[in-house]
Scaffold this motif. Sequence first.
Motif, mmCIF file in Angstrom:
data_model
loop_
_atom_site.group_PDB
_atom_site.id
_atom_site.type_symbol
_atom_site.label_atom_id
_atom_site.label_comp_id
_atom_site.label_asym_id
_atom_site.label_seq_id
_atom_site.Cartn_x
_atom_site.Cartn_y
_atom_site.Cartn_z
ATOM 1 N N ILE A 46 50.041 41.788 47.998
ATOM 2 C CA ILE A 46 48.931 40.919 47.389
ATOM 3 C C ILE A 46 48.592 40.051 48.687
ATOM 4 C CG2 ILE A 46 48.065 39.007 45.881
ATOM 5 C CD1 ILE A 46 49.498 40.350 43.755
ATOM 6 N N GLU A 47 49.411 39.354 49.401
ATOM 7 C CA GLU A 47 49.277 38.330 50.314
ATOM 8 C C GLU A 47 48.787 39.124 51.558
ATOM 9 O OE1 GLU A 47 51.939 35.755 53.619
ATOM 10 O OE2 GLU A 47 53.052 36.549 51.836
ATOM 11 N N LYS A 61 38.686 42.353 45.380
ATOM 12 C CA LYS A 61 38.769 42.188 43.767
ATOM 13 C C LYS A 61 39.970 41.843 43.447
ATOM 14 C CE LYS A 61 38.872 45.507 39.870
ATOM 15 N NZ LYS A 61 38.685 46.669 39.354
ATOM 16 N N LEU A 62 40.183 40.420 42.648
ATOM 17 C CA LEU A 62 41.427 40.031 42.208
ATOM 18 C C LEU A 62 41.266 39.930 40.838
ATOM 19 C CD1 LEU A 62 41.123 36.586 44.199
ATOM 20 C CD2 LEU A 62 42.551 38.659 44.924
ATOM 21 N N GLU A 73 37.918 39.161 39.387
ATOM 22 C CA GLU A 73 36.675 38.233 39.884
ATOM 23 C C GLU A 73 36.624 38.957 41.369
ATOM 24 O OE1 GLU A 73 35.007 35.566 39.386
ATOM 25 O OE2 GLU A 73 35.990 35.056 37.783
ATOM 26 N N ILE A 74 35.257 39.064 41.863
ATOM 27 C CA ILE A 74 35.141 39.690 43.072
ATOM 28 C C ILE A 74 34.188 38.931 43.803
ATOM 29 C CG2 ILE A 74 33.661 41.302 44.353
ATOM 30 C CD1 ILE A 74 34.211 43.336 41.582
ATOM 31 N N ALA A 106 45.461 42.361 43.876
ATOM 32 C CA ALA A 106 44.417 42.265 44.821
ATOM 33 C C ALA A 106 44.088 43.602 45.446
ATOM 34 C CB ALA A 106 44.719 41.203 45.859
ATOM 35 N N SER A 107 42.575 43.787 45.560
ATOM 36 C CA SER A 107 42.487 45.059 46.343
ATOM 37 C C SER A 107 41.107 44.785 46.915
ATOM 38 C CB SER A 107 42.258 46.357 45.356
ATOM 39 O OG SER A 107 41.306 45.995 44.278
ATOM 40 N N LEU A 108 40.817 45.698 48.000
ATOM 41 C CA LEU A 108 39.615 45.510 48.712
ATOM 42 C C LEU A 108 38.560 46.341 48.134
ATOM 43 C CD1 LEU A 108 41.088 45.968 52.407
ATOM 44 C CD2 LEU A 108 40.040 43.682 51.340
ATOM 45 N N VAL A 109 37.338 45.938 48.128
ATOM 46 C CA VAL A 109 36.301 46.421 47.294
ATOM 47 C C VAL A 109 35.521 47.353 48.431
ATOM 48 C CG1 VAL A 109 34.101 46.204 46.229
ATOM 49 C CG2 VAL A 109 36.128 44.759 45.697
ATOM 50 N N ASP A 110 35.200 48.481 48.286
ATOM 51 C CA ASP A 110 34.634 49.339 49.109
ATOM 52 C C ASP A 110 33.142 49.060 48.846
ATOM 53 O OD1 ASP A 110 34.015 51.502 50.981
ATOM 54 O OD2 ASP A 110 34.302 53.114 49.489
ATOM 55 N N ALA A 111 32.175 49.259 50.032
ATOM 56 C CA ALA A 111 30.810 48.948 50.010
ATOM 57 C C ALA A 111 29.992 49.792 49.202
ATOM 58 C CB ALA A 111 30.555 48.791 51.481
#
Length: 113
Positions: A46-47, A61-62, A73-74, A106-111
């Motif tokens: 996550i960190e 995106k959390l 939450e984004i 936690a994860s990165l949101v793809d465009a």
Amino acid sequence: MIHDRGNNIKWTAMMLPEHLVQLKEWKREQFYDKKRELTEWELEEIEQTIQRAFKMRKLIKLTLWDHNKFHDEIGRITGTDLYMKELLLDADLSIKRISFDQIQKASLVDAND
């Protein structure tokens, strides 16, 4: 023909008020989500995801645990408040202060999503 009013109505007359309060609380708790205790491995992941999103100015995106429920939450991370142990997340309309203890994933949101 016997008209049955149901088990709940029949038995509640014989219960103490304290029992009724405890039964209502128990029913409410059945719909609570249980907060997971994260392992060191998960906390490290996550960190790293949060740091990568902050440095690259990417959407993140959390998944948060708040008021016994999970929700997402984004937004973009604008900074951290280490004294208050909070993350500053720029959502669409406002900057939200998110406690580190609330973060479960936690994860990165793809465009393209």
